[in-house]
Scaffold this motif. Structure first.
Motif, PDB file in Angstrom:
ATOM      1  N   ARG B 348      -2.727   9.374 -12.010  1.00  0.00           N
ATOM      2  CA  ARG B 348      -3.969   8.972 -11.345  1.00  0.00           C
ATOM      3  C   ARG B 348      -3.687   8.413  -9.948  1.00  0.00           C
ATOM      4  O   ARG B 348      -4.397   8.716  -8.996  1.00  0.00           O
ATOM      5  N   GLY B 349      -2.626   7.605  -9.849  1.00  0.00           N
ATOM      6  CA  GLY B 349      -2.253   7.032  -8.554  1.00  0.00           C
ATOM      7  C   GLY B 349      -1.867   8.131  -7.574  1.00  0.00           C
ATOM      8  O   GLY B 349      -2.277   8.121  -6.408  1.00  0.00           O
ATOM      9  N   PHE B 487       1.806   3.891  -8.572  1.00  0.00           N
ATOM     10  CA  PHE B 487       0.874   2.775  -8.751  1.00  0.00           C
ATOM     11  C   PHE B 487       0.985   1.767  -7.598  1.00  0.00           C
ATOM     12  O   PHE B 487       0.143   0.897  -7.448  1.00  0.00           O
ATOM     13  N   ASP B 488       2.054   1.896  -6.804  1.00  0.00           N
ATOM     14  CA  ASP B 488       2.145   1.113  -5.564  1.00  0.00           C
ATOM     15  C   ASP B 488       1.492   2.000  -4.498  1.00  0.00           C
ATOM     16  O   ASP B 488       2.152   2.673  -3.711  1.00  0.00           O
ATOM     17  N   LYS B 490      -0.196   1.810  -1.703  1.00  0.00           N
ATOM     18  CA  LYS B 490       0.037   1.740  -0.248  1.00  0.00           C
ATOM     19  C   LYS B 490       1.341   2.417   0.137  1.00  0.00           C
ATOM     20  O   LYS B 490       1.403   3.232   1.062  1.00  0.00           O
ATOM     21  N   ASN B 491       2.401   2.029  -0.574  1.00  0.00           N
ATOM     22  CA  ASN B 491       3.710   2.600  -0.270  1.00  0.00           C
ATOM     23  C   ASN B 491       3.735   4.094  -0.568  1.00  0.00           C
ATOM     24  O   ASN B 491       4.290   4.891   0.198  1.00  0.00           O
ATOM     25  N   PHE B 492       3.105   4.489  -1.656  1.00  0.00           N
ATOM     26  CA  PHE B 492       3.119   5.903  -2.042  1.00  0.00           C
ATOM     27  C   PHE B 492       2.443   6.737  -0.947  1.00  0.00           C
ATOM     28  O   PHE B 492       2.924   7.799  -0.569  1.00  0.00           O
ATOM     29  N   GLU B 493       1.335   6.210  -0.443  1.00  0.00           N
ATOM     30  CA  GLU B 493       0.614   6.912   0.624  1.00  0.00           C
ATOM     31  C   GLU B 493       1.506   7.059   1.866  1.00  0.00           C
ATOM     32  O   GLU B 493       1.575   8.131   2.486  1.00  0.00           O
ATOM     33  N   LYS B 494       2.208   5.997   2.193  1.00  0.00           N
ATOM     34  CA  LYS B 494       3.087   6.002   3.364  1.00  0.00           C
ATOM     35  C   LYS B 494       4.188   7.063   3.183  1.00  0.00           C
ATOM     36  O   LYS B 494       4.454   7.863   4.096  1.00  0.00           O
ATOM     37  N   VAL B 571      -6.167  -0.996  -5.905  1.00  0.00           N
ATOM     38  CA  VAL B 571      -6.966  -0.126  -5.045  1.00  0.00           C
ATOM     39  C   VAL B 571      -8.137  -0.881  -4.402  1.00  0.00           C
ATOM     40  O   VAL B 571      -8.538  -0.600  -3.277  1.00  0.00           O
ATOM     41  N   CYS B 572      -8.671  -1.878  -5.099  1.00  0.00           N
ATOM     42  CA  CYS B 572      -9.868  -2.591  -4.618  1.00  0.00           C
ATOM     43  C   CYS B 572      -9.581  -3.343  -3.311  1.00  0.00           C
ATOM     44  O   CYS B 572      -8.704  -4.207  -3.260  1.00  0.00           O
ATOM     45  N   PRO B 573     -10.327  -3.041  -2.236  1.00  0.00           N
ATOM     46  CA  PRO B 573     -10.061  -3.692  -0.941  1.00  0.00           C
ATOM     47  C   PRO B 573     -10.564  -5.136  -0.886  1.00  0.00           C
ATOM     48  O   PRO B 573     -10.235  -5.864   0.058  1.00  0.00           O
TER      49      PRO B 573
END
Lengths: 193, 581
Positions: B348-349, B487-488, B490-494, B571-573
């Motif tokens: 899912r992440g 599940f991390d 931010k880092n995964f996106e980077k 995920v929630c900002p």
């Protein structure tokens, strides 16, 4: 079409424990001396999708699946699944439904709405027993025993004797959880709407 | 003693009783439980393994049979495509110890990407095929398949379908007949398939098919049930059970337990004894076509569909003109409940990030195919095992760099071992710049948790050597390998952004175990703090079955569904989702 078999359809959501319920039912009818076929679905549909198990027993059973309009009993682990299974119910058949609501993805995404008043709508067309099996399972000691509670309710609606059911529960569930499951079965069996 | 067994468990029992020595398979619904059940028999009697793919499994079985053992491999219909190469040639070689290949078709596609009819393989590979119709026959036919294999010096197919594999019915349990492994003798002419030898073996194969045809005329596998009717039904497998229930004593039956080769005289004689003959078979007109080629006038696909599964009422209606039972319908359209990624699923992440970045996603076969389902709707293509990598290679080469910089492949750890490795070497060798995400969830997930070469355990749960995915990719020539927890977020996106932008091939290993593994212990559940929640519904984009919005637009988390994995919290900002113990 041969009408010799009793047809029971177990429906629910993947992960709710319908497979164990069908195993208990299958073993109980063997103990009672019937021929039986149980048809399950494994694999992808188990991942939170609708799951359907057919249990048919009688003198000689051929097809493992149940056609529309041919189920004597529908045992539903969730409301919407009971509603979905309605076309499979024989005219005048019985629905036992766990009054639990689990939203499917089209409802979660807002593409569709979860139908209101399902139990009332089903009651207009069929003999419905609706119960909060989760609470009864909790009372028995674990919400995971919800499947055995429902089997208990269904057992009361068959001609298979009480002690045969108990014997089957004993031989089918892991010994560690036997006490909880026996309690759960009895709570279901003695459930009075 | 009679026991209630799945068709798959009955096949395993049959192989066990037949004294099978060696079983090697790759999991695939609806065949998986056969091999799992085999592993429940004592290790000193049967050697059982998960192979990395069906081809390897089949080759191991061919070798085991040449070496004198009784051997079996089991797969789903599309697995047979992977197995096909060794099997077609094994048909020429024949066996020493008996060899059985068990294939489970999936009419109705309960858990498959196509609806192919594997009976065509029997004809194409010139191998006999038996098709049981219930669990008792599963056991008996499997036992017989080993005998036939040795008697006719041929590998033998057992064909199942989902409703046979996954239905339980009563089976008489027998004793295992232990057998010694037969002596091995070097036989170049028979076992080395180069042209000169294969030319001679092809002659043997054709003779063997003639012998098998003769056998099919008299074997008890093919039975006639004469009910004194003018209507005849030719059928096999699960369709026989449907026909029997639908038509009872109103018709005569020719039940074919051996679906290849077919008994030509028996078919002709049976047809001649009836005024009207129906062929009832799910999927393709396999028996029907052979009947027609013999000049037998039959009714088949003009009465019955080639799509999906049959039901008794469908047959009663077509043959007897009988109306189906009446039934009630819901008053409204009932929302579908498609399968979804489980709560806590590591994929899912991954898909949340891929969707957010708007990438083209070349998908593969596994639970993560569900990344194509709304709201994640991230996957662009799914073809077959391993194709996420090779198809992306083709995409990148025709569409160029700009497209490639927004393209990723996603493939599970087990699927990568199955057939991703060769595809990755293609990209490295041919100067591709693709990014491949290996979804390493520490298990073969979709088929129900089977071990594979990356898990460090055998089918019997023993510790074993473990393939190191990083070293493997390095050895293939990949110079950029990143490991990241999906599940991390931010880092995964980077990491994904960096790797897709790179003008070189790169691999991201998305590492987080399947939430259903016993070793994974998420606790508690998550709750929405309604005071902090600004109803932005970003969490809804996760497609988590536990999170939904009510009529007033308030987001809720269903405690009975949530396993407390915490992905939504990260995920929630607005910090509005809180973990509760």
């Amino acid at each position: 079409m041969s009408k010799t078999s009793t047809n029971i359809m177990i429906v629910g959501v993947g992960g709710q424990g319908t497979l164990l319920a069908s195993r208990i039912l299958g073993n109980a009818v063997i103990l009672a001396g019937h021929d039986v076929k149980v048809s399950e679905v494994h694999g992808m549909s188990q991942r939170g999708g609708s799951v359907v198990t057919y249990v048919k027993y009688g003198e000689a059973v051929h097809s493992p699946i149940i056609d529309k309009g041919e189920a004597d009993i529908i045992l539903a682990f969730e409301r919407l699944e009971a509603y979905r299974a309605l076309p499979w119910l024989k005219k005048g058949g019985k629905i036992i439904v766990n009054d639990q609501k689990i939203n499917p993805m089209p409802v979660i995404t807002g593409a569709m709405e979860y139908p209101e008043g399902i139990i009332e709508k089903l009651s207009e067309k069929a003999d419905v027993t609706a119960l909060d099996a989760l609470s009864l399972a909790e009372k028995a000691g674990s919400i995971k025993a919800v499947n055995v509670v429902l089997i208990g309710v269904m057992a009361k609606n068959t001609d298979i004797e009480h002690d045969k059911w108990i014997e089957t529960v004993k031989s089918t569930v892991p010994p560690k959880f036997l006490d909880i499951n026996i309690k759960a079965f009895e709570l279901g069996y003695n459930y009075n709407p | 003693m009679k026991k209630l067994l799945l068709g798959n468990a009955a096949v395993a029992q049959g192989a066990y009783e037949a004294g099978v020595h060696f079983v090697s398979s790759y999991p695939g619904t609806p065949s998986t439980e056969i091999t799992e059940c085999m592993a429940a028999y004592p290790a000193n009697e049967v050697y059982v393994e998960w192979a990395p793919n069906e081809k390897v499994a089949a080759e191991a079985v061919v070798g085991a049979a040449i070496a004198g053992g009784r051997a079996m491999s089991c797969c789903k219909h599309v697995g047979l495509n992977v197995m096909a190469d060794p099997i077609f040639t094994d048909s020429y070689i024949g066996v020493n110890g008996g060899a059985v290949f068990c294939v489970a078709d999936d009419p109705g596609m309960h858990s498959s990407q196509n609806e192919q009819d594997s009976r065509h393989y029997a004809r194409a590979a010139k191998m006999p095929m038996l098709e049981p119709s219930d669990s008792a026959e599963c056991k008996e036919y499997t036992k017989l398949a080993f005998d036939l294999s040795e008697q006719f010096d041929t590998p033998v197919f057992i064909r199942l379908s989902t409703r046979v594999s996954h239905s339980q019915s009563l089976v008489e349990i027998g004793q295992r007949k232990n057998r010694d492994v037969k002596p091995y003798e070097k036989n170049i002419k028979k076992n080395v398939m180069m042209p000169a030898n294969a030319i001679a073996r092809h002659v043997v194969v054709e003779q063997r098919t003639d012998e098998l045809k003769k056998y099919s005329e008299t074997t008890a596998l093919n039975t006639v049930e004469n009910n004194g009717s003018k209507i005849g039904v030719i059928t096999a497998g699960i369709s026989y059970q449907y026909a029997k229930e639908a038509l009872g004593g109103n018709v005569n039956y020719l039940k074919l337990g051996m679906v290849y080769p077919l008994p030509e005289k028996l078919l002709k004689d049976f047809a001649a004894s009836c005024d009207e003959v129906y062929v009832i078979e799910e999927l393709d007109p396999f028996i029907e076509d052979i009947c027609r080629s013999l000049g037998i006038d039959v009714k088949g696909k003009e009465c019955f569909t080639m799509l999906g599964e049959y039901t008794p009422s469908m047959i009663a209606s077509a043959v007897l003109g009988k109306a189906p039972a009446e039934f009630d319908k819901p008053d409204e359209i009932v929302p579908a409940r498609p399968p979804v990624l489980c709560p806590g699923c590591p994929h899912r992440g991954t898909f949340f990030v891929l969707k957010k970045l708007g990438l083209t996603v070349s998908g593969d076969i596994g639970c993560y195919t569900l990344g194509a389902v709304a709201p994640l709707a991230s996957v662009d293509t799914t073809i077959c095992m391993g194709a996420s990598i090779s198809a992306a290679h083709g995409m990148a080469k025709v569409r160029g760099r700009e497209f490639n910089n927004k393209l990723v492949s996603v493939i599970g750890d087990s699927t990568f071992m199955h057939s991703g490795i060769t595809a990755l070497s293609d990209i490295v060798y041919n100067k591709g710049c693709n990014t491949i995400i290996i979804l390493d969830n520490s298990i073969t997930g979709m088929t129900g948790h089977q071990d594979n070469p990356t898990t460090g355990k055998t089918i019997r749960g023993e510790a074993t050597k473990q393939v190191d995915l990083i070293k493997l990719c390095e050895a293939l020539g990949v110079e950029h390998i990143a490991v990241a927890d999906p599940f991390d977020v931010k880092n995964f996106e980077k990491v994904v952004k960096e790797e897709v932008a790179r003008d070189d091939v790169s691999v991201i290993i998305a590492q987080r175990p399947c939430a259903l593994l016993k070793t994974v212990k998420y606790t508690g559940h998550c709750e929405i703090n309604t005071e902090k929640c600004r109803k932005c519904k970003l969490c809804m984009k996760l497609g988590c079955p536990a999170i939904s919005v009510d009529g007033e637009g308030t987001v809720r988390i269903d405690k009975t569904q949530c396993n407390g994995c915490g992905l939504c919290v990260s995920v929630c900002p607005f910090g509005a989702i809180e973990k509760q113990d």
